[in-house]
Design a protein around this motif. Sequence first.
Motif, PDB file in Angstrom:
ATOM      1  N   HIS A 160      -2.980   1.527 -12.245  1.00  0.00           N
ATOM      2  CA  HIS A 160      -1.640   1.172 -12.395  1.00  0.00           C
ATOM      3  C   HIS A 160      -1.300   2.415 -13.655  1.00  0.00           C
ATOM      4  CE1 HIS A 160       1.815  -1.402 -13.277  1.00  0.00           C
ATOM      5  NE2 HIS A 160       1.593  -1.607 -14.712  1.00  0.00           N
ATOM      6  N   ARG A 161      -1.421   2.412 -14.391  1.00  0.00           N
ATOM      7  CA  ARG A 161      -0.915   3.526 -15.517  1.00  0.00           C
ATOM      8  C   ARG A 161      -0.889   5.224 -14.499  1.00  0.00           C
ATOM      9  NH1 ARG A 161      -3.453   7.545 -17.812  1.00  0.00           N
ATOM     10  NH2 ARG A 161      -5.316   7.116 -17.303  1.00  0.00           N
ATOM     11  N   VAL A 162      -1.376   5.026 -14.007  1.00  0.00           N
ATOM     12  CA  VAL A 162      -1.744   6.711 -13.361  1.00  0.00           C
ATOM     13  C   VAL A 162      -0.459   6.265 -12.615  1.00  0.00           C
ATOM     14  CG1 VAL A 162      -3.006   7.953 -11.288  1.00  0.00           C
ATOM     15  CG2 VAL A 162      -4.160   7.632 -13.272  1.00  0.00           C
ATOM     16  N   ALA A 163      -0.174   5.233 -11.480  1.00  0.00           N
ATOM     17  CA  ALA A 163       0.616   5.237 -10.305  1.00  0.00           C
ATOM     18  C   ALA A 163       2.094   5.325 -10.868  1.00  0.00           C
ATOM     19  CB  ALA A 163       0.274   4.114  -9.675  1.00  0.00           C
ATOM     20  N   ALA A 164       1.687   4.568 -12.109  1.00  0.00           N
ATOM     21  CA  ALA A 164       3.624   4.570 -13.100  1.00  0.00           C
ATOM     22  C   ALA A 164       3.846   5.791 -13.998  1.00  0.00           C
ATOM     23  CB  ALA A 164       3.839   3.422 -13.894  1.00  0.00           C
ATOM     24  N   GLU A 165       2.322   6.616 -14.391  1.00  0.00           N
ATOM     25  CA  GLU A 165       3.108   7.401 -15.228  1.00  0.00           C
ATOM     26  C   GLU A 165       3.105   8.949 -14.002  1.00  0.00           C
ATOM     27  OE1 GLU A 165      -0.300   7.785 -18.299  1.00  0.00           O
ATOM     28  OE2 GLU A 165      -1.111   9.176 -16.384  1.00  0.00           O
ATOM     29  N   ARG A 166       3.077   8.573 -12.465  1.00  0.00           N
ATOM     30  CA  ARG A 166       2.985  10.000 -11.677  1.00  0.00           C
ATOM     31  C   ARG A 166       4.177  10.026 -10.413  1.00  0.00           C
ATOM     32  NH1 ARG A 166      -2.602  12.905 -10.154  1.00  0.00           N
ATOM     33  NH2 ARG A 166      -3.755  13.107 -12.319  1.00  0.00           N
ATOM     34  N   GLY A 167       4.400   8.323 -10.533  1.00  0.00           N
ATOM     35  CA  GLY A 167       5.346   7.279 -10.019  1.00  0.00           C
ATOM     36  C   GLY A 167       5.104   7.922  -8.219  1.00  0.00           C
ATOM     37  N   LEU A 168       4.467   7.099  -8.008  1.00  0.00           N
ATOM     38  CA  LEU A 168       3.550   7.055  -6.841  1.00  0.00           C
ATOM     39  C   LEU A 168       4.604   6.186  -6.412  1.00  0.00           C
ATOM     40  CD1 LEU A 168      -0.546   6.899  -6.507  1.00  0.00           C
ATOM     41  CD2 LEU A 168       1.368   9.085  -6.365  1.00  0.00           C
ATOM     42  N   ASP A 169       4.942   6.709  -4.813  1.00  0.00           N
ATOM     43  CA  ASP A 169       5.284   5.219  -4.614  1.00  0.00           C
ATOM     44  C   ASP A 169       4.669   3.730  -3.275  1.00  0.00           C
ATOM     45  OD1 ASP A 169       4.508   6.882  -2.083  1.00  0.00           O
ATOM     46  OD2 ASP A 169       6.056   7.012  -1.217  1.00  0.00           O
ATOM     47  N   GLY A 170       5.390   2.765  -2.894  1.00  0.00           N
ATOM     48  CA  GLY A 170       3.836   2.237  -2.536  1.00  0.00           C
ATOM     49  C   GLY A 170       3.427   3.025  -1.617  1.00  0.00           C
ATOM     50  N   SER A 171       3.353   3.513  -0.480  1.00  0.00           N
ATOM     51  CA  SER A 171       2.137   4.128   0.450  1.00  0.00           C
ATOM     52  C   SER A 171       1.388   4.913  -0.145  1.00  0.00           C
ATOM     53  CB  SER A 171       2.639   5.409   1.316  1.00  0.00           C
ATOM     54  OG  SER A 171       3.571   5.872   0.998  1.00  0.00           O
ATOM     55  N   GLY A 172       1.613   5.865  -1.734  1.00  0.00           N
ATOM     56  CA  GLY A 172       1.257   6.231  -3.013  1.00  0.00           C
ATOM     57  C   GLY A 172       0.301   5.226  -3.489  1.00  0.00           C
ATOM     58  N   ARG A 173       0.631   4.107  -3.146  1.00  0.00           N
ATOM     59  CA  ARG A 173       0.478   3.128  -4.631  1.00  0.00           C
ATOM     60  C   ARG A 173      -0.793   2.381  -3.560  1.00  0.00           C
ATOM     61  NH1 ARG A 173       1.806   1.295  -9.498  1.00  0.00           N
ATOM     62  NH2 ARG A 173       3.432   2.220 -10.067  1.00  0.00           N
ATOM     63  N   THR A 174      -0.416   2.106  -1.780  1.00  0.00           N
ATOM     64  CA  THR A 174      -2.372   2.060  -1.531  1.00  0.00           C
ATOM     65  C   THR A 174      -2.820   2.897  -1.217  1.00  0.00           C
ATOM     66  OG1 THR A 174       0.370   0.728  -0.063  1.00  0.00           O
ATOM     67  CG2 THR A 174      -2.524   1.160   0.814  1.00  0.00           C
ATOM     68  N   ALA A 175      -2.145   3.688  -0.750  1.00  0.00           N
ATOM     69  CA  ALA A 175      -4.171   4.605  -0.994  1.00  0.00           C
ATOM     70  C   ALA A 175      -4.804   4.638  -1.875  1.00  0.00           C
ATOM     71  CB  ALA A 175      -2.786   6.369  -0.873  1.00  0.00           C
ATOM     72  N   LEU A 176      -4.200   5.427  -2.968  1.00  0.00           N
ATOM     73  CA  LEU A 176      -4.465   5.304  -4.481  1.00  0.00           C
ATOM     74  C   LEU A 176      -6.350   4.114  -4.788  1.00  0.00           C
ATOM     75  CD1 LEU A 176      -5.152   6.456  -6.781  1.00  0.00           C
ATOM     76  CD2 LEU A 176      -3.432   5.134  -7.788  1.00  0.00           C
ATOM     77  N   ALA A 177      -5.184   2.796  -3.907  1.00  0.00           N
ATOM     78  CA  ALA A 177      -6.492   1.667  -4.137  1.00  0.00           C
ATOM     79  C   ALA A 177      -7.492   1.649  -3.148  1.00  0.00           C
ATOM     80  CB  ALA A 177      -5.182   0.599  -3.237  1.00  0.00           C
ATOM     81  N   VAL A 178      -7.187   2.126  -2.017  1.00  0.00           N
ATOM     82  CA  VAL A 178      -8.146   2.821  -1.137  1.00  0.00           C
ATOM     83  C   VAL A 178      -8.873   4.093  -1.395  1.00  0.00           C
ATOM     84  CG1 VAL A 178      -8.731   4.177   0.994  1.00  0.00           C
ATOM     85  CG2 VAL A 178      -6.769   2.395   1.573  1.00  0.00           C
ATOM     86  N   SER A 179      -8.551   4.824  -1.946  1.00  0.00           N
ATOM     87  CA  SER A 179      -9.151   5.674  -2.678  1.00  0.00           C
ATOM     88  C   SER A 179     -10.329   5.150  -3.690  1.00  0.00           C
ATOM     89  CB  SER A 179      -8.434   6.948  -3.183  1.00  0.00           C
ATOM     90  OG  SER A 179      -7.835   6.564  -4.435  1.00  0.00           O
TER      91      SER A 179
END
Length: 192
Positions: A160-179
């Motif tokens: 959550h912190r990294v996604a917010a800091e990097r401004g990940l969109d929905g697909s970026g957050r989903t991909a991060l969860a998959v990773s």
Amino acid sequence: MRVLAAAVASALVLACATAASARTGPPVSPALAPVVELSADRLATAELIAAAKWHSGEPVEAPEREAQVLAQAERSARLLGGDPAFALAFMRDQIEANKVIQRGRHADWYAHPERRPRRAPDLAGARADLDRLTPALVGALADAGPGAPGCEAELAGAAHRVAAERGLDGSGRTALAVSLASVCAGWAQPAT
């Protein structure tokens, strides 16, 4: 279909854990933070790779390249005294997460030709970045050590912190969860 189900399940777990951590403050493990940050670094290459493949006509699927990355991860795990099976599962998730973004970009470019990349990035350079990240990711995973109770919540807080800091969109957050799907599950298995 299995990959899609895993991606949806991972995204739901991340969303639920993120919602819970938002009420109490995100529990961020210093051990897991580098794993999440390096995973996000790896995902940052996905758009460049998608654009390069778009221009070259290469498919998103690259079995030979994936085999090279997995072999590198296995070697790194063995050198570090880690669990090669855990490292392989983790790197498969990393590869799939990158492809989630690549497929999404290609679908968007087919649907919206005006968004297509105008020039082809250097695929060899992006792959060199990935080759540098693979041993770093396996090392961060080994450094994090076995997960303690609450691994999922700690991982979700870091994501959550990294996604917010990097401004990940929905697909970026989903991909991060998959990773990150195998991180806590891998620790539940004893090393062999």
